[in-house]
Design an enzyme around this catalytic site. Structure first.
Site, PDB file in Angstrom:
ATOM      1  N   TYR A   1       0.757  -1.387  -0.100  1.00  0.00           N
ATOM      2  CA  TYR A   1      -0.018  -0.100   0.164  1.00  0.00           C
ATOM      3  C   TYR A   1       0.636   1.301  -0.116  1.00  0.00           C
ATOM      4  O   TYR A   1       0.242   2.323   0.053  1.00  0.00           O
ATOM      5  CB  TYR A   1      -0.644   0.030   1.064  1.00  0.00           C
TER       6      TYR A   1
ATOM      7  N   LYS B   1       6.023 -14.087   5.961  1.00  0.00           N
ATOM      8  CA  LYS B   1       6.394 -15.210   4.950  1.00  0.00           C
ATOM      9  C   LYS B   1       8.165 -15.262   5.132  1.00  0.00           C
ATOM     10  O   LYS B   1       8.666 -14.947   3.937  1.00  0.00           O
ATOM     11  CB  LYS B   1       5.994 -14.753   3.630  1.00  0.00           C
TER      12      LYS B   1
ATOM     13  N   ASP C   1       0.324 -18.417   4.963  1.00  0.00           N
ATOM     14  CA  ASP C   1      -0.428 -19.363   4.524  1.00  0.00           C
ATOM     15  C   ASP C   1      -0.878 -20.342   5.472  1.00  0.00           C
ATOM     16  O   ASP C   1      -2.348 -20.587   5.486  1.00  0.00           O
ATOM     17  CB  ASP C   1       0.299 -19.712   3.182  1.00  0.00           C
TER      18      ASP C   1
ATOM     19  N   ASP D   1      -5.308  -7.266   5.331  1.00  0.00           N
ATOM     20  CA  ASP D   1      -6.309  -7.116   4.618  1.00  0.00           C
ATOM     21  C   ASP D   1      -6.906  -8.367   4.249  1.00  0.00           C
ATOM     22  O   ASP D   1      -8.313  -8.377   4.477  1.00  0.00           O
ATOM     23  CB  ASP D   1      -6.256  -6.268   3.176  1.00  0.00           C
TER      24      ASP D   1
HETATM   25  C1  IPM Z   1     -10.177  -2.220   3.802  1.00  0.00           C
HETATM   26  C2  IPM Z   1     -10.456  -2.222   2.264  1.00  0.00           C
HETATM   27  C3  IPM Z   1      -9.136  -1.103   1.849  1.00  0.00           C
HETATM   28  C4  IPM Z   1      -7.794  -1.712   2.002  1.00  0.00           C
HETATM   29  C5  IPM Z   1      -9.596  -0.847   0.283  1.00  0.00           C
HETATM   30  C6  IPM Z   1     -10.622  -0.151   0.226  1.00  0.00           C
HETATM   31  C7  IPM Z   1      -8.333   0.222   0.013  1.00  0.00           C
HETATM   32  O1  IPM Z   1     -10.272  -3.320   1.762  1.00  0.00           O
HETATM   33  O2  IPM Z   1     -10.173  -1.352   4.502  1.00  0.00           O
HETATM   34  O3  IPM Z   1      -9.982  -3.523   4.232  1.00  0.00           O
HETATM   35  O4  IPM Z   1      -7.385  -2.493   1.399  1.00  0.00           O
HETATM   36  O5  IPM Z   1      -7.359  -1.587   2.945  1.00  0.00           O
HETATM   37 MN    MN Z   2     -10.351  -4.914   2.892  1.00  0.00          MN
END
Ligand code: IPM
Ligand code: MN
Ligand code: NAD
Length: 349
Positions: free
Chosen positions: A136, A187, A220, A244
């Site tokens: 990210y 990982k 995993d 996520d």
């Molecule tokens: C979350 C969402 C977000 C992320 C997206 C919408 C960018 O999936 O808050 O889990 O990946 O963090």
């Molecule tokens: Mn999410």
């Protein structure tokens, strides 16, 4: 008096956030805790109108003027790609340096889990997701765009500081909340560069918390074992993308994203609170979305601001409503979003 900034967001966020806001105010009032909301129109409508989902200095506005931010889901099918999510979600998480994404997952009723024979108490864990780095960080680029030779590079970023602080936050949370065990999901046996950073930070931080049981696993294997043996997990700390994915898996173990709250914490600064789920275009506008995830997110916010009584009363009310079958369709009920919000408020202690 606490000042809370509210961003209702997009799609079903406009159905669930008003319910969660009303419940937050009612629970706070019952606990003689005074709260004021200030609403901001950040999100996709604003992007479509003005080309930006949120002003550049929005994180500063929140940091300087508010005790917390309560934000609904962002994302709209009319806007392809990730532009509005970058402008609103990622910029706010980064701008507040809300580095620990805390995603609790607790089974409120046996009939909500797809796992057979699991009772309440057997599924109760918290995902600690690093929230500012990894994939990210959006470091990368596109080369030979639009040609058959197009190359996309999306690099991962793992700083020792970033990894260390989220692992430490997970252990401190464990200590504060009487949790017995912290598992790191990484990982290390595959990623030559990120792996050693995670394991070094892990070894160094865990040495400071000798009373907490620890386990280091590959992500995993964690994904599999969360389903086979959910009671083996208490707190799981992991990098951004793994977190996520794991947090959607764990939400499925307790009834789905309609029930899953989350907090994006900056331990020394201003934090933001958003449910795990998105704007759900598939059910938007029908009035059937589940307000529980946003409502439990409001409880996390109240806990964070020191009003544990109001937070506990919200959780108790949610539990009572679920127990009584006062539920929306995603978890086997027939109530509308509004009716579900009202059912929860009727049960506030
Ligand atoms: C979350 C969402 C977000 C992320 C997206 C919408 C960018 O999936 O808050 O889990 O990946 O963090
Ligand atoms: Mn999410
Ligand atoms: P989603 O969470 O919106 O939906 C996934 C599934 O869960 C859908 O079937 C939906 O109907 C259901 N669902 C979600 N919330 C629900 C609720 N409260 N009650 C009942 N059912 C619910 O995920 P998606 O479809 O991948 O994403 C839709 C949009 O939301 C995208 O634009 C995405 O980027 C965005 N999104 C935003 C956030 C956020 O703001 N934090 C989180 C996830 C997705």
């Amino acid at each position: 008096m606490v000042n809370i900034a509210v961003v209702r967001g997009d799609g079903i966020a406009n159905e669930v956030m008003p319910e969660a806001e009303e419940t937050l105010l009612a629970a706070a009032a019952a606990a003689s805790f005074s709260v004021e909301f200030t609403h901001f129109d950040w999100g996709s409508e604003r992007y479509l109108r003005e080309g930006r989902g949120m002003p550049e200095d929005a994180p500063e506005t929140i940091r300087e003027g508010f005790d917390a931010l309560f934000q609904g889901a962002i994302g709209d099918p009319r806007i392809p790609g990730s532009i509005v999510q970058e402008q609103v979600i990622m910029n706010m998480r980064n701008g507040l340096d809300a580095y620990a994404n805390v995603r609790p997952c607790r089974l409120y009723h046996e009939d909500l889990t797809p796992l057979k024979g699991r009772g309440r108490g057997e599924i109760d864990h918290v995902i600690f997701r690093e929230n500012t780095e990894g994939l990210y960080a959006n470091v990368g680029g596109i080369f030979k765009r639009g040609t058959p030779d197009e190359v996309a590079l999306q690099e991962e970023v793992h700083t020792y500081k970033g990894v260390e602080r989220v692992i430490r936050a997970a252990f401190e949370f464990a200590e504060r909340h009487g949790r017995r065990k912290v598992t790191v999901a990484d990982k290390a046996g595959g990623l030559k560069f990120a792996g050693p950073v995670w394991r070094r930070a892990w070894e160094e931080v865990k040495a400071d918390f000798p009373s907490i049981e620890t386990n280091a696993m590959h992500v995993d294997a964690v994904a599999m074992e969360l389903i086979r043996h959910p009671a083996d997990f208490d707190i799981v700390v992991t990098e951004n993308m793994f977190g996520d994915i794991l947090s959607d898996i764990t939400s499925a173990l307790v009834g789905g994203v309609g029930l899953a709250p989350s907090a994006n914490l900056n331990m020394g600064g201003v934090s933001m609170f958003e449910p795990v789920h998105g704007s759900a275009p598939d059910i938007n506008g029908q009035g059937i979305s589940n307000p529980v995830a946003a409502t439990l997110t409001a409880a996390l916010l109240l806990d964070h601001l020191g009003c544990a009584a109001a937070a506990a009363s919200i959780r108790g009310a949610v539990e009572g409503a679920i127990e009584a079958g006062e539920r929306t369709a995603d978890i086997g009920g027939r109530l509308s979003t509004r009716q579900c919000g009202e059912a929860i408020r009727r049960r506030l202690a």
